[in-house]
Scaffold this motif. Structure first.
Motif, PDB file in Angstrom:
ATOM      1  N   HIS A   1       0.805  -1.231   0.000  1.00 59.73           N
ATOM      2  CA  HIS A   1       0.000   0.000   0.000  1.00 59.73           C
ATOM      3  C   HIS A   1       0.834   1.275   0.000  1.00 59.73           C
ATOM      4  O   HIS A   1       0.292   2.353  -0.233  1.00 59.73           O
ATOM      5  CB  HIS A   1      -0.928   0.010   1.212  1.00 59.73           C
ATOM      6  N   CYS A   2       2.139   1.142   0.241  1.00 56.99           N
ATOM      7  CA  CYS A   2       2.936   2.360   0.388  1.00 56.99           C
ATOM      8  C   CYS A   2       4.281   2.324  -0.324  1.00 56.99           C
ATOM      9  O   CYS A   2       5.009   3.323  -0.313  1.00 56.99           O
ATOM     10  CB  CYS A   2       3.181   2.658   1.867  1.00 56.99           C
ATOM     11  N   ALA A   3       4.646   1.215  -0.977  1.00 51.81           N
ATOM     12  CA  ALA A   3       5.982   1.113  -1.565  1.00 51.81           C
ATOM     13  C   ALA A   3       6.191   2.093  -2.710  1.00 51.81           C
ATOM     14  O   ALA A   3       7.323   2.470  -3.013  1.00 51.81           O
ATOM     15  CB  ALA A   3       6.238  -0.309  -2.056  1.00 51.81           C
ATOM     16  N   GLY A   4       5.129   2.541  -3.357  1.00 52.34           N
ATOM     17  CA  GLY A   4       5.259   3.490  -4.453  1.00 52.34           C
ATOM     18  C   GLY A   4       5.291   4.937  -4.032  1.00 52.34           C
ATOM     19  O   GLY A   4       5.377   5.840  -4.884  1.00 52.34           O
ATOM     20  N   SER A   5       5.279   5.207  -2.729  1.00 50.81           N
ATOM     21  CA  SER A   5       5.147   6.594  -2.261  1.00 50.81           C
ATOM     22  C   SER A   5       6.325   7.473  -2.645  1.00 50.81           C
ATOM     23  O   SER A   5       6.151   8.656  -2.968  1.00 50.81           O
ATOM     24  CB  SER A   5       4.947   6.613  -0.746  1.00 50.81           C
ATOM     25  N   ALA A   6       7.536   6.928  -2.611  1.00 56.86           N
ATOM     26  CA  ALA A   6       8.698   7.742  -2.984  1.00 56.86           C
ATOM     27  C   ALA A   6       8.571   8.229  -4.418  1.00 56.86           C
ATOM     28  O   ALA A   6       8.870   9.390  -4.729  1.00 56.86           O
ATOM     29  CB  ALA A   6       9.979   6.938  -2.799  1.00 56.86           C
TER      30      ALA A   6
END
Length: 289
Positions: free
Chosen positions: A100-105
């Motif tokens: 759910h958050c690995a693409g945030s960067a």
């Protein structure tokens, strides 16, 4: 920023993510048609990982960046709907698990969006998954460490224009799992929207004598109290299978009244998840006696 530079960012992030591929469910990376859910809420996720675009005249809010490799797919979905990915002003998540958050960067780099995360999940986000009580020592669960721009607390509001989301701490699945609520106007009516963070007890979770998360059972109990207290008309969640997304999408295409307006479905889902938790807690308590 040049297209070449953006491509280099994506490629570097994909290389970072390659070790996590073994844990991906098959439907996490399957494309799914983007669509309007209700009001200013749009689905821009994959078949298995839910991402939501909330649009305003002042820019847009994205909930859940998903996997690193999900970002181009999310961007394409946003653009298919006629919006600009670069108009993403705020990035939110449901919880600090890689899916759910690995693409945030990458989302931050491409859009300049402000990343806002519940306080208890911030250390894991900024450490790239290290420190998670279940997966912190597993290299396949790591992701690009990402700076959080605003630390959220239970009950905080996130505002953009006239749109207001409320962050509800619903811990257990992670220490900072967040359930989002908002009101949306559609067809002359106002609806209460709930985007469930996660009520699930994952395989291997220790609910009893968990040295890394001693209060895990009481946090789950708190989470269910909060979830049952939330008024819900429109039931959404971090994975589409929480709320029968695919079946409801098919019904919506047939022109039936909006199937995502499903207060009874929400109540039934939370009740079933609570009973599953209680059964697992009882099993683990019996095992240590």
């Amino acid at each position: 920023m040049s297209k070449v530079f953006r491509l280099m960012i994506f490629l570097s992030l994909f290389a970072f993510a390659s070790s996590a591929l073994a844990q991906e469910a098959s439907d996490w990376t399957n494309p799914f048609p983007p669509y309007r859910v209700i009001g200013n809420i749009y689905y821009v996720g994959s078949q298995g990982l839910a991402s939501y675009l909330i649009t305003t005249p002042q820019g847009n809010i994205l909930i859940n960046s998903s996997l690193e490799k999900s970002v181009p797919m999310i961007r394409e979905s946003v653009e298919k709907l006629g919006f600009r990915f670069s108009d993403t002003k705020i990035l939110l998540i449901s919880h600090a698990h890689w899916d759910h958050c690995a693409g945030s960067a990458a989302v931050k780099e491409l859009t300049g969006a402000k990343y806002m995360v519940m306080d208890a999940d911030v250390p894991e986000i900024e450490a790239g998954g290290k420190g998670n009580f279940q997966y912190g020592d597993n290299p396949t669960s790591r992701y690009q460490p990402t700076k959080v721009d605003r630390v959220l607390h239970d009950g905080d509001e996130v505002r953009l224009g006239d749109t207001v989301l409320v962050a509800h701490l619903t811990p257990g699945h992670t220490k900072g799992t967040t359930t989002w609520t908002m009101k949306v106007a559609d067809g002359g009516k106002t609806y209460n929207v709930v985007i469930v963070g996660s009520p699930n007890v994952n395989a291997g979770y220790k609910l009893v004598n968990n040295a890394l998360y001693p209060q895990i059972a009481s946090d789950y109990e708190r989470m269910f109290r909060v979830m049952k207290s939330l008024p819900c008309d429109v039931f959404l969640g971090a994975h589409g299978n929480y709320y029968g997304m695919e079946a409801k999408y098919d019904r919506m295409k047939q022109g039936v009244p909006n199937p995502f307006i499903d207060p009874e479905g929400y109540k039934n889902y939370i009740a079933e998840r609570e009973q599953t938790f209680l059964a697992e807690l009882a099993r683990q308590k019996a095992a240590v006696q």
